[in-house]
Design an enzyme around this catalytic site. Sequence first.
Site, PDB file in Angstrom:
ATOM      1  N   PRO A  30       0.839  -1.207   0.000  1.00 57.49           N
ATOM      2  CA  PRO A  30       0.000   0.000   0.000  1.00 57.49           C
ATOM      3  C   PRO A  30       0.875   1.258   0.000  1.00 57.49           C
ATOM      4  O   PRO A  30       1.805   1.363   0.804  1.00 57.49           O
ATOM      5  CB  PRO A  30      -0.791  -0.123   1.304  1.00 57.49           C
ATOM      6  CG  PRO A  30       0.020  -1.036   2.178  1.00 57.49           C
ATOM      7  CD  PRO A  30       0.738  -1.971   1.257  1.00 57.49           C
ATOM      8  N   THR A  32       0.563   5.459  -0.168  1.00 61.85           N
ATOM      9  CA  THR A  32      -0.134   6.747  -0.205  1.00 61.85           C
ATOM     10  C   THR A  32       0.506   7.627  -1.267  1.00 61.85           C
ATOM     11  O   THR A  32       1.726   7.789  -1.285  1.00 61.85           O
ATOM     12  CB  THR A  32      -0.019   7.405   1.186  1.00 61.85           C
ATOM     13  OG1 THR A  32      -0.803   6.631   2.090  1.00 61.85           O
ATOM     14  CG2 THR A  32      -0.490   8.844   1.192  1.00 61.85           C
ATOM     15  N   GLN A 105      -6.810  -0.933   1.253  1.00 60.71           N
ATOM     16  CA  GLN A 105      -6.326  -0.774   2.638  1.00 60.71           C
ATOM     17  C   GLN A 105      -7.205   0.251   3.350  1.00 60.71           C
ATOM     18  O   GLN A 105      -7.230   1.431   2.974  1.00 60.71           O
ATOM     19  CB  GLN A 105      -4.866  -0.336   2.670  1.00 60.71           C
ATOM     20  CG  GLN A 105      -4.308  -0.443   4.099  1.00 60.71           C
ATOM     21  CD  GLN A 105      -2.916   0.114   4.272  1.00 60.71           C
ATOM     22  OE1 GLN A 105      -2.650   1.237   3.826  1.00 60.71           O
ATOM     23  NE2 GLN A 105      -2.037  -0.628   4.922  1.00 60.71           N
ATOM     24  N   HIS A 175      -5.719  -1.497   8.095  1.00 60.94           N
ATOM     25  CA  HIS A 175      -4.426  -0.839   8.367  1.00 60.94           C
ATOM     26  C   HIS A 175      -4.207  -0.788   9.877  1.00 60.94           C
ATOM     27  O   HIS A 175      -4.692   0.112  10.562  1.00 60.94           O
ATOM     28  CB  HIS A 175      -4.425   0.558   7.763  1.00 60.94           C
ATOM     29  CG  HIS A 175      -3.058   1.184   7.666  1.00 60.94           C
ATOM     30  ND1 HIS A 175      -1.976   0.756   8.412  1.00 60.94           N
ATOM     31  CD2 HIS A 175      -2.591   2.210   6.891  1.00 60.94           C
ATOM     32  CE1 HIS A 175      -0.908   1.502   8.113  1.00 60.94           C
ATOM     33  NE2 HIS A 175      -1.267   2.385   7.185  1.00 60.94           N
ATOM     34  N   ALA A 177      -1.093  -0.721  11.171  1.00 61.00           N
ATOM     35  CA  ALA A 177       0.358  -0.473  11.262  1.00 61.00           C
ATOM     36  C   ALA A 177       0.671   1.014  11.429  1.00 61.00           C
ATOM     37  O   ALA A 177      -0.225   1.858  11.462  1.00 61.00           O
ATOM     38  CB  ALA A 177       1.048  -1.025  10.009  1.00 61.00           C
ATOM     39  N   HIS A 178       1.979   1.294  11.581  1.00 61.13           N
ATOM     40  CA  HIS A 178       2.566   2.622  11.399  1.00 61.13           C
ATOM     41  C   HIS A 178       2.025   3.760  12.242  1.00 61.13           C
ATOM     42  O   HIS A 178       1.992   4.911  11.804  1.00 61.13           O
ATOM     43  CB  HIS A 178       2.493   3.010   9.904  1.00 61.13           C
ATOM     44  CG  HIS A 178       3.316   2.097   9.052  1.00 61.13           C
ATOM     45  ND1 HIS A 178       3.027   1.811   7.745  1.00 61.13           N
ATOM     46  CD2 HIS A 178       4.434   1.391   9.332  1.00 61.13           C
ATOM     47  CE1 HIS A 178       3.926   0.958   7.267  1.00 61.13           C
ATOM     48  NE2 HIS A 178       4.785   0.690   8.218  1.00 61.13           N
ATOM     49  N   TYR A 180      -0.985   4.540  13.279  1.00 59.01           N
ATOM     50  CA  TYR A 180      -2.319   5.092  13.065  1.00 59.01           C
ATOM     51  C   TYR A 180      -3.286   4.517  14.110  1.00 59.01           C
ATOM     52  O   TYR A 180      -2.863   3.823  15.030  1.00 59.01           O
ATOM     53  CB  TYR A 180      -2.758   4.867  11.612  1.00 59.01           C
ATOM     54  CG  TYR A 180      -1.825   5.605  10.671  1.00 59.01           C
ATOM     55  CD1 TYR A 180      -1.711   6.999  10.754  1.00 59.01           C
ATOM     56  CD2 TYR A 180      -1.004   4.933   9.773  1.00 59.01           C
ATOM     57  CE1 TYR A 180      -0.826   7.697   9.944  1.00 59.01           C
ATOM     58  CE2 TYR A 180      -0.110   5.630   8.957  1.00 59.01           C
ATOM     59  CZ  TYR A 180      -0.031   7.014   9.047  1.00 59.01           C
ATOM     60  OH  TYR A 180       0.842   7.704   8.262  1.00 59.01           O
ATOM     61  N   GLY A 297      12.028  -3.140   2.720  1.00 64.42           N
ATOM     62  CA  GLY A 297      13.436  -3.168   2.348  1.00 64.42           C
ATOM     63  C   GLY A 297      13.841  -4.345   1.482  1.00 64.42           C
ATOM     64  O   GLY A 297      15.031  -4.639   1.360  1.00 64.42           O
TER      65      GLY A 297
HETATM   66  C1  FNR Z   1       4.362   3.937   2.234  1.00 65.48           C
HETATM   67  N1  FNR Z   1       3.969   2.944   3.141  1.00 65.48           N
HETATM   68  C2  FNR Z   1       2.638   2.779   3.450  1.00 65.48           C
HETATM   69  N2  FNR Z   1       2.243   1.775   4.286  1.00 65.48           N
HETATM   70  C3  FNR Z   1       0.935   1.535   4.511  1.00 65.48           C
HETATM   71  O1  FNR Z   1       0.611   0.593   5.245  1.00 65.48           O
HETATM   72  N3  FNR Z   1      -0.013   2.323   3.913  1.00 65.48           N
HETATM   73  C4  FNR Z   1       0.293   3.357   3.100  1.00 65.48           C
HETATM   74  O2  FNR Z   1      -0.590   4.019   2.549  1.00 65.48           O
HETATM   75  C5  FNR Z   1       1.664   3.633   2.883  1.00 65.48           C
HETATM   76  N4  FNR Z   1       2.069   4.685   2.105  1.00 65.48           N
HETATM   77  C6  FNR Z   1       3.381   4.806   1.715  1.00 65.48           C
HETATM   78  C7  FNR Z   1       3.728   5.761   0.768  1.00 65.48           C
HETATM   79  C8  FNR Z   1       5.022   5.843   0.289  1.00 65.48           C
HETATM   80  C9  FNR Z   1       5.355   6.838  -0.779  1.00 65.48           C
HETATM   81  C10 FNR Z   1       6.010   4.970   0.817  1.00 65.48           C
HETATM   82  C11 FNR Z   1       7.426   5.027   0.284  1.00 65.48           C
HETATM   83  C12 FNR Z   1       5.678   4.051   1.777  1.00 65.48           C
HETATM   84  C13 FNR Z   1       4.934   1.912   3.543  1.00 65.48           C
HETATM   85  C14 FNR Z   1       5.086   0.866   2.423  1.00 65.48           C
HETATM   86  O3  FNR Z   1       3.900   0.124   2.233  1.00 65.48           O
HETATM   87  C15 FNR Z   1       6.236  -0.118   2.717  1.00 65.48           C
HETATM   88  O4  FNR Z   1       5.979  -0.814   3.910  1.00 65.48           O
HETATM   89  C16 FNR Z   1       7.560   0.626   2.825  1.00 65.48           C
HETATM   90  O5  FNR Z   1       7.770   1.443   1.680  1.00 65.48           O
HETATM   91  C17 FNR Z   1       8.747  -0.332   2.958  1.00 65.48           C
HETATM   92  O6  FNR Z   1       8.803  -1.200   1.851  1.00 65.48           O
HETATM   93  P1  FNR Z   1       9.850  -0.962   0.655  1.00 65.48           P
HETATM   94  O7  FNR Z   1       9.578   0.373   0.049  1.00 65.48           O
HETATM   95  O8  FNR Z   1      11.228  -1.028   1.269  1.00 65.48           O
HETATM   96  O9  FNR Z   1       9.594  -2.111  -0.307  1.00 65.48           O
END
Ligand code: FNR
Length: 364
Positions: A30, A32, A105, A175, A177-178, A180, A297
């Site tokens: 996902p 944004t 999501q 969602h 995670a992160h 929220y 990553g």
């Molecule tokens: C994200 N990530 C993210 N995660 C999530 O759960 N919902 C979201 O809407 C977003 N939005 C988002 C936007 C952008 C521009 C980035 C770079 C990241 C996190 C993403 O899903 C992912 O977990 C991370 O980018 C790490 O994975 P990669 O990029 O190392 O493959």
Amino acid sequence: MEMAAPKSVPLLTSYKMGKFDLSHRIVLAPLTRQRSYGNVPQPLAILYYSQRASKGGLLIAEATGVSDTAQGYKDTPGIWTKEQVEAWTPIVDAVHEKGGIFFCQIWHVGRVSNTDFQPNGQAPISCTNKPLSHQLQANAIPRRLETEEIPLVVNDFRLAARNAIEAGFDGVEIHGAHGYLIDQFMKDQVNDRTDQYGGSLENRCRFALEVVEAVVDEIGADRVGIRLSPFANYSEAGDSNPEALGLYMVNALNKYGIAYCHMVEPRMIKIVEKLEVPKSLLPMRKAFKGTFITAGGYDREEGNDVISSSYTDLVAYGRIFLANPDLPRRFELNAPLNKCNRETFYTSDPAVGYTDYPFLQFDS
Ligand code: FNR
């Protein structure tokens, strides 16, 4: 450009996720993109998502607000109005036309908001009234939800899931995670409640599990996934015992028989900052009975390794999928990758860094 297809690419093997037949293990994480003006997805998203769709490939749509209190960033999409549902429909149709499987999501930011994003300029809601430390200005002080209000927020997730199915999505990813709202409840650095939604691990996970139960009840367990990041401390949502939290959640989730659990690697303490940490998702992967997705990553080589070793079933790619619309094809051919440009992740220029990343070119 000539490239010999490697004999065996574990990421490109098929996989059955419940009722969904996936032709490969590469998932769009996902992401944004802040191009949904007025919280309504725009027609350019049809191209963006269909560029990344492949037959039997799983895509997870960007975080999408469940209600008018869910938003905390400019121009992120929602799925609580008829207009939003109607705007998602052609996007989902385009992904399906290419044979893709598409989950939405569903999201509530909780205290990562401020009065500017809230209806009638009200305070953002959370499990707490503690603001983020960098948001001490009055407009960002959250209002702690009363115990009796919590079922109403659970119900917003239920309705959003129903709307997602109405828009044609194959399922939803909750969602969790992160930092929220759902994560705010789960993490002991944030949750300071004294009712049945705070204190013990069981109490802190109650809100998340009530959301899962409501969504499962509404659309069926086989259409439900959840994203968790027990190790992350993004938006000051850390936990003193992330292993115990992650294990508690997967064991509790087993009861519902949901389609998947999507976990963010411990090394992603911040969303896109990779640190080396001696932590692993393996205990959670082993305890969870459904499909396990890991993210954070990954490159091609490491993705292949974790599939071959059964550390996970599927790997979600964020930034490199953002920059390489034909990522499964590139992985198949071991082709070079486009680099992603951070400057255009969230830019308001619609197409730049969104739909203009080039596909592989062949000389003949
Ligand atoms: C994200 N990530 C993210 N995660 C999530 O759960 N919902 C979201 O809407 C977003 N939005 C988002 C936007 C952008 C521009 C980035 C770079 C990241 C996190 C993403 O899903 C992912 O977990 C991370 O980018 C790490 O994975 P990669 O990029 O190392 O493959």
